[in-house]
Design a protein around this motif. Structure first.
Motif, PDB file in Angstrom:
ATOM      1  N   GLU A   1       7.027   9.587 -37.425  1.00 30.77           N
ATOM      2  CA  GLU A   1       7.133   8.130 -37.545  1.00 30.77           C
ATOM      3  C   GLU A   1       6.111   7.557 -38.524  1.00 30.77           C
ATOM      4  O   GLU A   1       6.327   6.498 -39.095  1.00 30.77           O
ATOM      5  CB  GLU A   1       6.937   7.461 -36.182  1.00 30.77           C
ATOM      6  CG  GLU A   1       8.136   7.576 -35.254  1.00 30.77           C
ATOM      7  CD  GLU A   1       8.043   6.625 -34.077  1.00 30.77           C
ATOM      8  OE1 GLU A   1       7.196   5.704 -34.109  1.00 30.77           O
ATOM      9  OE2 GLU A   1       8.808   6.806 -33.117  1.00 30.77           O
ATOM     10  N   HIS A   2       4.979   8.240 -38.706  1.00 34.53           N
ATOM     11  CA  HIS A   2       3.866   7.677 -39.465  1.00 34.53           C
ATOM     12  C   HIS A   2       3.457   8.597 -40.613  1.00 34.53           C
ATOM     13  O   HIS A   2       3.561   9.817 -40.504  1.00 34.53           O
ATOM     14  CB  HIS A   2       2.643   7.476 -38.559  1.00 34.53           C
ATOM     15  CG  HIS A   2       2.926   6.727 -37.303  1.00 34.53           C
ATOM     16  ND1 HIS A   2       3.274   5.391 -37.294  1.00 34.53           N
ATOM     17  CD2 HIS A   2       2.927   7.122 -35.998  1.00 34.53           C
ATOM     18  CE1 HIS A   2       3.463   4.996 -36.045  1.00 34.53           C
ATOM     19  NE2 HIS A   2       3.265   6.027 -35.248  1.00 34.53           N
TER      20      HIS A   2
ATOM     21  N   ASN B   1       3.137   5.722 -23.919  1.00 36.66           N
ATOM     22  CA  ASN B   1       3.872   5.170 -25.064  1.00 36.66           C
ATOM     23  C   ASN B   1       4.254   3.702 -24.863  1.00 36.66           C
ATOM     24  O   ASN B   1       5.263   3.222 -25.396  1.00 36.66           O
ATOM     25  CB  ASN B   1       5.129   5.995 -25.350  1.00 36.66           C
ATOM     26  CG  ASN B   1       5.345   6.242 -26.834  1.00 36.66           C
ATOM     27  OD1 ASN B   1       4.406   6.505 -27.568  1.00 36.66           O
ATOM     28  ND2 ASN B   1       6.589   6.150 -27.271  1.00 36.66           N
TER      29      ASN B   1
ATOM     30  N   LYS C   1       3.336   1.082 -30.528  1.00 32.35           N
ATOM     31  CA  LYS C   1       3.333   1.763 -29.236  1.00 32.35           C
ATOM     32  C   LYS C   1       2.028   2.517 -29.045  1.00 32.35           C
ATOM     33  O   LYS C   1       1.510   3.151 -29.968  1.00 32.35           O
ATOM     34  CB  LYS C   1       4.525   2.720 -29.138  1.00 32.35           C
ATOM     35  CG  LYS C   1       5.859   1.989 -29.096  1.00 32.35           C
ATOM     36  CD  LYS C   1       7.019   2.945 -28.903  1.00 32.35           C
ATOM     37  CE  LYS C   1       8.342   2.172 -28.799  1.00 32.35           C
ATOM     38  NZ  LYS C   1       9.491   3.092 -28.628  1.00 32.35           N
TER      39      LYS C   1
ATOM     40  N   GLU D   1       6.340  11.601 -28.916  1.00 35.43           N
ATOM     41  CA  GLU D   1       7.293  10.502 -29.093  1.00 35.43           C
ATOM     42  C   GLU D   1       7.173   9.857 -30.479  1.00 35.43           C
ATOM     43  O   GLU D   1       8.106   9.211 -30.949  1.00 35.43           O
ATOM     44  CB  GLU D   1       7.079   9.435 -28.015  1.00 35.43           C
ATOM     45  CG  GLU D   1       7.491   9.857 -26.625  1.00 35.43           C
ATOM     46  CD  GLU D   1       6.464  10.746 -25.941  1.00 35.43           C
ATOM     47  OE1 GLU D   1       6.758  11.284 -24.860  1.00 35.43           O
ATOM     48  OE2 GLU D   1       5.354  10.922 -26.504  1.00 35.43           O
ATOM     49  N   GLN D   2       6.010  10.019 -31.118  1.00 36.32           N
ATOM     50  CA  GLN D   2       5.806   9.371 -32.416  1.00 36.32           C
ATOM     51  C   GLN D   2       5.680  10.381 -33.562  1.00 36.32           C
ATOM     52  O   GLN D   2       5.242  10.018 -34.661  1.00 36.32           O
ATOM     53  CB  GLN D   2       4.582   8.453 -32.349  1.00 36.32           C
ATOM     54  CG  GLN D   2       4.782   7.296 -31.369  1.00 36.32           C
ATOM     55  CD  GLN D   2       3.665   6.273 -31.402  1.00 36.32           C
ATOM     56  OE1 GLN D   2       3.211   5.859 -32.467  1.00 36.32           O
ATOM     57  NE2 GLN D   2       3.213   5.855 -30.234  1.00 36.32           N
TER      58      GLN D   2
ATOM     59  N   LEU E   1      -0.752   5.062 -28.340  1.00 37.68           N
ATOM     60  CA  LEU E   1      -0.890   6.508 -28.484  1.00 37.68           C
ATOM     61  C   LEU E   1      -1.783   7.108 -27.407  1.00 37.68           C
ATOM     62  O   LEU E   1      -1.591   8.252 -26.989  1.00 37.68           O
ATOM     63  CB  LEU E   1      -1.460   6.842 -29.872  1.00 37.68           C
ATOM     64  CG  LEU E   1      -0.479   6.719 -31.034  1.00 37.68           C
ATOM     65  CD1 LEU E   1      -1.215   6.674 -32.366  1.00 37.68           C
ATOM     66  CD2 LEU E   1       0.503   7.885 -31.018  1.00 37.68           C
TER      67      LEU E   1
END
Length: 322
Positions: free
Chosen positions: A201-202, A255, A271, A197-198, A273
């Motif tokens: 994003e980072h 999440n 969110k 889901e991530q 992890l």
């Protein structure tokens, strides 16, 4: 794999000691296998860690980014079965494989999802358990059916064929536990983690990859390198991975959203992890948060607002001493 039915969730309170020797099937984890004549040079231009200088006796963290420096995958990287392995959550592998293989057609390299079984060996007796399997004293060791990889002082990873894993499990006296105990160790170690889901994003520094020596700033170019270098030399990164602790009246949703107090209001902070909830409702989690939060910032789960959470110390420094 019927032998995996023998493992059970450990009933562990926050004040209880962990088992001296436990073993768990890491069913939500997998590995990407890389072989071929060009495997070293190809990967060197793809990932943050220095593939060229990694010897066969050691492992390292690393990340694979897109062109903008956002992370597809964080992994533990090591020599395995005559090639390399990138150990990571299975949920990342589908997209990570596609991205990693994008330019492989131009090189003599084969990149596949490994069929090996991952087992986690944990506890104060983990080292002696692994020592009994081999005469080697390295941090990465060939063993019957695969490899043993040292994670930390109380953890080893075994990446084995199904037959070797089943044989080992049938003969071991270790406490057979579910994967959640491994997750607890990961959280307490502040292990850089990512979930599907991530993805993208980072940047790697927001997952603390640099703090565990998973980024080489001297190896030369790789995908996303410009952004990663800017974050270091211009101080552009504004987030980091933190351990948070509190209470949870119910299991923490996958999440789940964490909020932070801003005056009398609450705003989204990040969110979760990974999380672990003890039998006495104490809980720990890993979450990416702004890196300028006060140590005493008040936090809470958005869907469990009755309990406050706080930052917990990381076992390593986020200060850039270079």
């Amino acid at each position: 794999m019927d032998w995996q039915k023998d493992f059970a969730v450990l009933d562990l309170a926050s004040t209880d000691p962990k088992p001296e020797l436990a073993i768990a099937p890491l069913t939500s984890w997998g590995a990407i296998a890389i072989t071929g004549d060009d495997k070293k040079s190809y990967l060197q231009g793809q990932v943050t860690c220095d593939v060229v200088t990694l010897d066969a006796q050691s492992s390292t963290f690393g990340a694979h980014c897109d062109a903008k420096g956002k992370v597809w995958s964080v992994f533990r990287f090591f020599h395995h079965n005559g090639g390399y392995a990138m150990f990571q959550p299975k949920s990342l592998i589908e997209k990570e494989l596609a991205e990693l293989k994008k330019y492989a057609i131009f090189s003599k390299v084969e990149i596949t999802e490994s069929s090996d079984i991952a087992l986690g060996v944990m506890g104060t007796q983990a080292q002696s358990f692994i020592d009994s399997m081999t005469d080697s004293d390295d941090d990465v060791r060939p063993v019957e059916g695969g490899s043993a990889i040292k994670i930390d002082a109380q953890r080893w990873l075994l990446l084995l064929t199904n037959t070797a894993a089943e044989t080992l499990i049938s003969s071991t006296q270790a406490v057979k536990v579910a994967e959640s105990l491994w997750t607890l160790f990961d959280i307490q170690a502040g292990t850089p983690l990512l979930n599907a889901e991530q993805q993208i994003e980072h940047i790697p520094q927001a997952l603390n990859v640099q703090a565990v020596d998973g980024i080489s700033f001297s190896k030369g170019c790789y995908t996303g390198q410009e952004t990663v270098a800017r974050a270091k030399y211009r101080g552009m990164n504004k987030r980091a991975l933190f351990i948070v602790e509190g209470n949870a009246a119910a299991d923490i949703e996958h999440n789940a959203e964490l909020e932070r107090a801003v005056g009398e209001n609450w705003r989204s902070a990040g969110k979760v992890l990974a999380s672990y909830r003890f039998s006495d409702d104490k809980a720990l989690a890993l979450v990416v948060l702004p890196n300028n939060l006060d140590d005493d910032v008040q936090l809470r789960l958005k869907d469990q607002t009755d309990h406050m959470w706080t930052l917990s110390p990381l076992p390593y420094s986020l200060e850039d001493n270079e």
